[in-house]
Design a protein around this motif. Structure first.
Motif, mmCIF file in Angstrom:
data_model
loop_
_atom_site.group_PDB
_atom_site.id
_atom_site.type_symbol
_atom_site.label_atom_id
_atom_site.label_comp_id
_atom_site.label_asym_id
_atom_site.label_seq_id
_atom_site.Cartn_x
_atom_site.Cartn_y
_atom_site.Cartn_z
ATOM 1 N N ILE A 397 2.290 -10.983 0.139
ATOM 2 C CA ILE A 397 1.017 -11.282 0.797
ATOM 3 C C ILE A 397 -0.099 -10.475 0.137
ATOM 4 O O ILE A 397 0.146 -9.385 -0.400
ATOM 5 N N PRO A 398 -1.346 -10.996 0.151
ATOM 6 C CA PRO A 398 -2.472 -10.237 -0.422
ATOM 7 C C PRO A 398 -2.731 -8.974 0.397
ATOM 8 O O PRO A 398 -2.460 -8.920 1.600
ATOM 9 N N LEU A 399 -3.295 -7.955 -0.277
ATOM 10 C CA LEU A 399 -3.620 -6.689 0.370
ATOM 11 C C LEU A 399 -5.074 -6.335 0.092
ATOM 12 O O LEU A 399 -5.546 -6.482 -1.037
ATOM 13 N N GLU A 412 -3.966 -9.698 -4.899
ATOM 14 C CA GLU A 412 -3.128 -10.830 -4.535
ATOM 15 C C GLU A 412 -1.653 -10.460 -4.617
ATOM 16 O O GLU A 412 -1.275 -9.458 -5.221
ATOM 17 N N ALA A 413 -0.815 -11.303 -4.044
ATOM 18 C CA ALA A 413 0.627 -11.063 -4.053
ATOM 19 C C ALA A 413 1.154 -11.079 -5.484
ATOM 20 O O ALA A 413 0.752 -11.919 -6.307
ATOM 21 N N ALA A 414 2.052 -10.152 -5.792
ATOM 22 C CA ALA A 414 2.728 -10.062 -7.090
ATOM 23 C C ALA A 414 1.751 -9.930 -8.252
ATOM 24 O O ALA A 414 1.987 -10.441 -9.345
ATOM 25 N N THR A 415 0.649 -9.247 -7.996
ATOM 26 C CA THR A 415 -0.320 -8.981 -9.064
ATOM 27 C C THR A 415 -0.773 -7.521 -8.955
ATOM 28 O O THR A 415 -0.360 -6.785 -8.056
ATOM 29 N N ALA A 416 -1.658 -7.132 -9.864
ATOM 30 C CA ALA A 416 -2.164 -5.754 -9.881
ATOM 31 C C ALA A 416 -3.681 -5.774 -9.855
ATOM 32 O O ALA A 416 -4.320 -6.827 -10.054
ATOM 33 N N PRO A 454 5.231 -1.242 -2.308
ATOM 34 C CA PRO A 454 6.373 -2.074 -1.908
ATOM 35 C C PRO A 454 5.961 -3.147 -0.904
ATOM 36 O O PRO A 454 4.893 -3.086 -0.277
ATOM 37 N N SER A 455 6.831 -4.131 -0.734
ATOM 38 C CA SER A 455 6.542 -5.206 0.227
ATOM 39 C C SER A 455 6.525 -4.666 1.650
ATOM 40 O O SER A 455 5.782 -5.167 2.507
ATOM 41 N N ASN A 456 7.304 -3.612 1.895
ATOM 42 C CA ASN A 456 7.304 -2.956 3.195
ATOM 43 C C ASN A 456 6.405 -1.722 3.106
ATOM 44 O O ASN A 456 6.810 -0.678 2.570
ATOM 45 N N LEU A 457 5.182 -1.840 3.604
ATOM 46 C CA LEU A 457 4.230 -0.740 3.480
ATOM 47 C C LEU A 457 4.657 0.496 4.261
ATOM 48 O O LEU A 457 4.126 1.588 4.028
ATOM 49 N N SER A 458 5.609 0.343 5.153
ATOM 50 C CA SER A 458 6.074 1.493 5.933
ATOM 51 C C SER A 458 7.171 2.270 5.223
ATOM 52 O O SER A 458 7.688 3.256 5.763
ATOM 53 N N HIS A 543 9.730 -11.635 -3.432
ATOM 54 C CA HIS A 543 10.085 -12.995 -3.039
ATOM 55 C C HIS A 543 10.785 -13.753 -4.180
ATOM 56 O O HIS A 543 10.819 -14.984 -4.179
ATOM 57 N N PHE A 544 11.322 -13.023 -5.163
ATOM 58 C CA PHE A 544 12.021 -13.645 -6.302
ATOM 59 C C PHE A 544 13.226 -14.440 -5.791
ATOM 60 O O PHE A 544 13.998 -13.956 -4.944
#
Length: 704
Positions: A397-399, A412-416, A454-458, A543-544
């Protein structure tokens, strides 16, 4: 001269000499500065300095070789003995480039660079000594094979000889970079410098064997003393005699060399005067070679920062020079010079040389313009008081991110993040809006880093990786993988990568590269095209999904953009420098030959080679004194110096009076002949007087 077997009007021995020339000129100079830079790990300045020192020695030793050949061994034996030294030097260079000799940990890097440096320096010294015996002897030895009635064939031989030199150079600049581009080694595969140095060594040995096979066909002149020694003795005596008679009570003489008349012939003194007149014109010439020989050092290093994606020029940019020489020499002689003459312009040799110097200066202006464009494509790295950070979102998901002194932005998701962000602080607060989470991240000064989100921000641990801090060398690409999946994966070439971690960097050559990704149960093939000098982080996102289209979800983050300024832009500077060489060098040799006395052609040839050596020393001196950080500014400095020297040379050329050495020598020989006739007539008169006196004495004795 004894008649030898002729083929098509040429002595058969000439073909052996021409083949020998091709073998001798096939030297790995085109990769030498790269060997210094990337194998011995010298920096750019030291690599350039060692390169130009070696070239200078190669043009200093011919003076020694000429003395040995003319006064001791003769041309044939000098070529044989010093060719052996030359070949040994090349073999030592090839051995010095074998990384496995000291690579005890088998990581592809020599563990004892000192041994490799010592071997390479010994090899280069032997090559410099060997070439010193060959340069002044091969052409002259070839000329000795012709008889008096073969003047036309002799002239053709020298033209073919010049073309063979450039043909060997062309062969070298094409073959040796290709050989270096191969990978070889016992325990690990690296750039194959041993092959790049070894093949020319083998060609040299073959050429030497062929040259020896033709031994029975050669006309070998015996050494008859060295005119260079006679010149030095005459000049030394003139200086010493002038110093002895420095008092004003002694009458002045028209030329300081006239003080040698008490000991040396007037003809020799007149010949030395002609030589000194030409040597005086040589004083500004080294500056041309200062610029010209940098095409093998600075320009080669410049090419490694450019896009070489055409005709493999990324491996041998200097190929342009010998190709243009082989093309331009006949064009200049057959088209350009006759056309200028028809236009009524008096394009004298010295004017041609002035134009050649100006063209070389313009070549460096072109090189400076190219360097400015290259610098625009280079990344800006942090200073010692700064840090740079990039954020990589491994989730789906975008951050929205907020950083100190920056407006909020979306990843965006999976980008830098689009670019590296520069900070002065030692730690910063990274905040996210949805969900609302903040983390304090410690930064390292004078480094580029990437924060792996990471995908899990926690998640308790967020990894910060160190990124590359320089353009990858030799046009390679620095590549790494980041694993955003929940489990470990294995990537070919990179090994196992844990969750939310990055692999080490690996250098990948330009072109298409394929990687195999596996988790033990599933496999995915990922392919990508790479350019030159880039750095990428390849992300396997959270999400690979394994399957036929698995590679589509892998994203590439550009850390350092590939070389984008095309190497084709170097062609104008090579064209200008080659035009300058053809107009300057070929004309200079012709001018020197035409203005030299009959027995001092070799003296001026040695003087001409000496200007090349001095020019390479000037590179070292100027680069050391100037200490210019910007490469384009250094190019402009050298161009400015040559323009200034060009103006000085044009003034000297304006006041130069062309000579006919044969006519001057004939005048002195006529004077000497007249004086000799007068001496003979006086001796005859004395003899008649004595004979008549003896007859009178005999008559008196008879009467008595």
């Amino acid at each position: 001269m004894t008649d030898y077997l002729n083929v098509c009007g040429y002595p058969l021995s000439i073909f052996f000499i021409v083949f020998c020339t091709l073998g001798i000129t096939t030297v790995a100079l085109s990769v030498l500065v790269l060997y210094f830079r990337y194998f011995l790990r010298f920096d750019d300045d030291l690599a350039t300095s060692i390169y130009h020192t070696f070239v200078a020695l190669c043009y200093l030793t011919p003076i020694l070789g000429a003395i040995v050949a003319d006064s001791w061994l003769g041309k044939f034996k000098t070529i044989i003995y010093l060719s052996i030294v030359y070949a040994i030097g090349q073999v030592v260079m090839a051995v010095s480039a074998i990384h496995d000799i000291t690579d005890t940990d088998r990581d592809g890097t020599p563990d004892n660079l000192t041994l490799h440096i010592v071997l390479s320096m010994v090899g280069l010294l032997l090559i410099a000594l060997g070439t010193g015996g060959i340069k002044p002897c091969v052409a002259a030895f070839g000329g000795d094979q012709f008889q008096d009635h073969q003047a036309k064939q002799r002239s053709t031989f020298f033209s073919v000889f010049y073309l063979c030199i450039n043909g060997g150079s062309l062969l070298s600049t094409i073959i040796t970079p290709i050989l270096r581009g191969q990978e070889c080694g016992i325990h690990s595969q690296q750039k194959c410098y041993p092959l790049a140095f070894g093949v020319p060594a083998a060609l040299m040995v073959v050429a030497l064997v062929v040259f020896i096979i033709g031994s029975g066909m050669y006309h070998k002149t015996e050494p008859q003393g060295n005119i260079m020694l006679d010149v030095c003795k005459c000049i030394g005596f003139a200086i010493k005699n002038r110093f002895r008679h420095r008092s004003s009570s002694y009458p002045k003489r028209m030329h300081w060399m006239d003080w040698a008349e008490e000991k040396h012939e007037k003809l020799l003194i007149a010949q030395i005067k002609m030589v000194l007149k030409v040597l005086f014109l040589y004083i500004p010439l080294p500056m041309f070679w200062t610029l010209f020989d940098q095409k093998g050092s600075r320009w080669t290093l410049q090419a490694t920062t450019m896009d070489g994606n055409f005709v493999r020029f990324q491996k041998h940019p200097t190929t342009v020079n010998p190709i243009l020489i082989l093309t331009l020499v006949p064009i200049m002689d057959s088209v350009v010079y006759p056309l200028i003459k028809k236009c009524g312009l008096n394009f004298t040799p010295l004017r041609r040389m002035t134009v050649g110097m100006f063209l070389a200066a313009m070549a460096f202006v072109a090189a400076a313009l190219v360097q400015i464009q290259i610098d625009k494509t280079l990344p800006t790295f942090p200073s010692s008081s700064q840090s740079q950070l990039k954020l990589l979102n491994m989730g789906s998901i975008p951050l929205t991110v907020t950083l100190p002194n920056n407006d909020p932005f979306v990843i965006e998701a999976a980008t830098a993040s689009a670019n590296y962000l520069t900070f002065e602080e030692e730690s910063i607060q990274v905040s996210f809006q949805s969900p609302a989470i903040s983390r304090t991240i410690s930064l390292a000064k004078n480094k580029r880093q990437t924060l792996l989100i990471p995908s899990n921000l926690s998640a308790p641990m967020w990894e910060v990786t160190d990124d590359v801090m320089a353009k990858p060398e030799q046009g390679a690409n620095a590549i790494r993988f980041v694993n955003g999946m929940a489990g470990a994966v294995n990537v070919s070439t990179f090994g196992s990568i844990d969750y939310s971690s990055a692999s080490n960097y690996s250098l990948i050559s330009n072109g298409k590269a394929t990687f195999t990704i596996t988790n033990g149960a599933n496999t995915c093939e990922y392919s990508r095209e790479f350019g030159f000098g880039s750095s990428y982080t390849l992300l396997i996102p959270s999400h690979f999904v394994w399957g036929p289209t698995c590679s589509e979800s892998i994203s590439g983050v550009e850390d350092i953009q590939p070389n984008s300024f095309h190497m084709g832009w170097q062609i104008p500077q090579y064209f200008l420098i080659t035009c300058g060489e053809v107009v300057f060098s070929v004309t200079g040799l012709e001018f020197s030959y035409s203005q030299a006395p009959s027995n001092m052609k070799a003296v001026l040839q040695a003087g001409w080679l000496f200007t090349v050596a001095i020019g390479n020393f000037i590179v070292l001196i100027v680069a050391e004194i100037a200490q210019i950080e910007e490469q384009w500014a250094e190019f402009v400095l050298f161009a400015s110096l040559l323009v200034a020297v060009c103006v000085i040379f044009s003034i000297m050329a304006y006041f130069y009076t062309y000579m006919d050495p044969a006519e001057i020598e004939a005048q002195f020989r006529d004077k000497d002949g007249t004086e000799e006739s007068d001496k003979e007539e006086l001796q005859m008169q004395k003899k008649d007087f004595v004979d008549h006196h003896n007859e009178d004495d005999e008559a008196k004795q008879s009467k008595m």
